[in-house]
Design a protein around this motif. Sequence first.
Motif: not given
Length: 263
Positions: A75, A220, A225
């Motif tokens: 990430d 992503s 996240e």
Amino acid sequence: MTVTASPRPRTAQQRVAGPRGTLLPAVGGILVATALWWTITTVLTAPDSMLRAFAPQHALPAVVDLARQGVLLDDVATSLWRLLVGLLVAAVLGLAIGLAVGLLPLLDAATGPVFQFLRMVSPLSWAPVAIGLFGIGHRPVYFLVAAAAIWPIVLNTIAGVRSIDPGFLLAARSLGATRAEALTTVVLPAIRPHVLTGLRLALGIAWVVLVPAEMLGVTSGLGYEILNSRDQLAYDQVMAVILVIGLLGFVLDTLARWLLGGR
């Protein structure tokens, strides 16, 4: 003849005192902030409060867990790549537009109201437009980052061109320099400090915009996240990603000051 005394060489203690004088307050500030964070999320909250999941004793181990899973590095790499591409687009377009507007008074008068209007529009307001134009994926994120970062570069470039002494340009032309030669030998060196300041400001704005831009349909990046961890009710991981975002932003700004601010 005037004799001047040479300055005394600094002792080892004096050389260490400088960095230590700035390091100790910084460490103290971090410790105080961490203590306040722990107090608010652990001491002052109810035992069943969701806020306890954001406490440092949960968030810091979550950073390690995400790194062990291999998710965090992917990430981070994805977000940094998007940031780099967006900044590169903003730098190329911003420098070109700033030079044109700064060197052409008629263009400056024509674009002034438009630029002032556009720069006051939140970059995230363009998210539906970006998704409609580019679909889902990297490209709308590139667009939003560039849209946020371009204005500091444009405005600082214009300010740099306006600060050039007209006599320098006249001297260059009197020596037979072409427009291109005057641009490369007079204008670009003169506006360098302004452009570097614009780039550093653009970096900070782009990093702030990047994270919410990654919450818009991509799968992503650090922004994604945060949403993914929230959907799993893993609030300790949410706080862990926030910590990583803040740390990376601090590192990027420090590098920008070192690279762009003159060492």
